[in-house]
Design an enzyme around this catalytic site. Structure first.
Site, PDB file in Angstrom:
ATOM      1  N   ASP A  13      20.215  74.241  37.490  1.00  0.00           N
ATOM      2  CA  ASP A  13      21.008  75.287  37.595  1.00  0.00           C
ATOM      3  C   ASP A  13      21.186  76.024  36.142  1.00  0.00           C
ATOM      4  O   ASP A  13      21.868  75.218  35.406  1.00  0.00           O
ATOM      5  CB  ASP A  13      22.076  75.265  38.616  1.00  0.00           C
ATOM      6  CG  ASP A  13      22.987  76.285  38.465  1.00  0.00           C
ATOM      7  OD1 ASP A  13      22.761  77.289  39.403  1.00  0.00           O
ATOM      8  OD2 ASP A  13      24.056  76.523  37.760  1.00  0.00           O
TER       9      ASP A  13
ATOM     10  N   GLU B  96      17.808  79.112  39.756  1.00  0.00           N
ATOM     11  CA  GLU B  96      17.913  77.574  40.070  1.00  0.00           C
ATOM     12  C   GLU B  96      16.478  77.098  40.628  1.00  0.00           C
ATOM     13  O   GLU B  96      15.929  78.042  41.123  1.00  0.00           O
ATOM     14  CB  GLU B  96      19.097  77.965  41.554  1.00  0.00           C
ATOM     15  CG  GLU B  96      19.530  76.096  41.558  1.00  0.00           C
ATOM     16  CD  GLU B  96      20.632  76.459  42.705  1.00  0.00           C
ATOM     17  OE1 GLU B  96      20.671  75.415  43.595  1.00  0.00           O
ATOM     18  OE2 GLU B  96      21.616  77.301  42.309  1.00  0.00           O
TER      19      GLU B  96
END
Length: 416
Positions: free
Chosen positions: A15, A115
């Site tokens: 992320d 992500e």
């Protein structure tokens, strides 16, 4: 729980920290982790949403990604920049290219623009343990792009993501194996994990389920009876079990329908709405034609302005599948005229074409030339593909109520 029969892979969930804000900070030659910076959808509108806030801005003033532009404090140290969606997508693709230095493309699964999952099975002899691989990737992203990331490591995609959300965002890198579930997951509240929103949280809380440990130890049959398949999935997630694939072409999924919607920048009157609906029908049908699909069910969703609230969502099926813009528009206007309350201002419109069929030979009609209507759509699509999305438009798109021209300047609803 005996985990021996369940797949055990080496999965990383990566992320990018405050991705949009970090990209903008790097463009300004500023440290993304130290600068106070807010990415605003449209700085010309005080009510525009803050799409991203840098970690320092979050820490010092509590600004989040649901704050509004007018809520930003009057601090000269805060950098306010408009969103540039094309830049974020470009950066995301570059990061995916970097990850291919570690694993083949079929082992990389983008979850969103900021992500991604990557499966690193069998790479120990090249790069070391999965924790060492995570450290190398984290350093490479920082060195190559100036962006800090958090990485969760798990035995499956769920564990990698949940440990990233719960622990890695504070620690930088965190790991959760099957054996760690009781220690690292169970003490946390149920809403901490992927897939439990506000409504599900309230329902589970009323059953006395507050933590993931309580969810894991609840009677599975009762959960299945109360929530069906979703109850069973939540139960197994609480035990850290996830059977979703970690290799393959994750992008190819069967298309269920084509939809297009817009949150309008102002309240639209009854007279304005037909122009907006026509532009949405044009885009929906263009996408269907591109996929060589047509549909039998047309859905129209209307939300009224905040002052009145409410709206409606209705659909109608037709005998002959279509991807002709004016066919879909006619049905949408029938639905609008039937269910609209006649007075409320409109703020959100959505059009969907479902119940799809493969494109067939056009059925002849004694009263209209459907072949010509069908061909016109494909000719317009070809012109747009060659010369740009606004190279040929209906006259209605040039009115103040038209939305196509303004939307052509945006990606994901925000300026490119």
């Amino acid at each position: 729980m005996d985990y021996s029969s369940y797949p055990c892979n080496d999965v990383l969930c990566i992320d990018m920290r405050s991705f949009y804000a970090s990209v903008e900070a790097v463009k300004l030659n500023l440290d993304p982790m130290k600068v106070m910076l807010a990415v605003v959808g449209d700085p010309n509108r005080s009510g525009s949403i803050v799409l991203a806030a840098s970690p320092e801005l979050k820490r010092r003033y509590g600004i989040s990604n649901v704050s509004r532009f007018f809520e930003l404090p009057d601090d000269p140290e805060i950098h306010i920049v408009p969103a540039h969606m094309a830049d974020y997508i470009h950066m995301s693709l570059q990061i995916t290219d970097l990850l291919q230095q570690y694993a083949p493309l079929e082992a990389i699964h983008p979850y969103s623009v900021d992500e991604v999952w990557i499966t690193v099975n069998g790479l120990q002899h090249l790069f070391g343990t999965r924790e060492e691989i995570a450290k190398k990737i984290k350093a490479d992203i920082l060195d190559s792009f100036g962006i800090t990331c958090s990485i969760g490591i798990g035995d499956n995609k769920f564990l990698a993501k949940v440990v990233m959300d719960l622990h890695a965002k504070k620690q930088g890198i965190a790991e959760c194996t099957y054996e760690d579930v009781e220690e690292k997951l169970w003490p946390h509240p149920i809403e901490s994990i992927w897939g439990i929103g506000g409504r599900m949280k309230r329902n589970l809380n009323r059953m006395g389920i507050i933590t993931l440990g309580q969810l894991a130890n609840y009677n599975l049959d009762h959960l299945k009876k109360r929530f069906g398949v979703m109850g069973e999935q939540l139960y197994w997630h609480a035990w850290g079990i996830d059977l979703s694939p970690v290799f393959g072409d994750f992008s190819k999924q069967e298309q269920k329908g084509f939809g297009h919607g817009i949150s309008l920048l102002r309240d639209y009157t009854k007279e304005d709405i037909p122009y907006c609906i026509l532009d949405l029908c044009e885009e929906v049908c263009r996408r269907a034609r591109t996929a060589n699909k047509s549909g039998r069910t047309i859905h129209l969703g209307i939300s009224y302005s905040k002052e009145t609230g409410g709206g409606f969502s209705r659909s109608q099926s037709i005998d002959l599948p279509t991807n002709i813009t004016l066919d879909v528009y006619d049905i949408c206007m029938q639905l609008f005229n039937k269910f609209y309350d006649g007075k409320s201002m409109v703020r959100h419109v959505y059009v969907t074409l479902t119940n799809l069929r493969d494109k067939q030979e056009t059925q002849l009609d004694l009263f209209e030339d459907r072949t010509k209507k069908n061909d016109i759509g494909y000719v317009m699509d070809a012109i747009r593909d060659k010369y740009g999305s606004t190279s040929i438009l209906r006259a209605s798109s040039y009115t103040q109520a038209g939305i196509t021209i303004e939307r052509s300047k945006k990606i994901g609803g925000h300026y490119a």
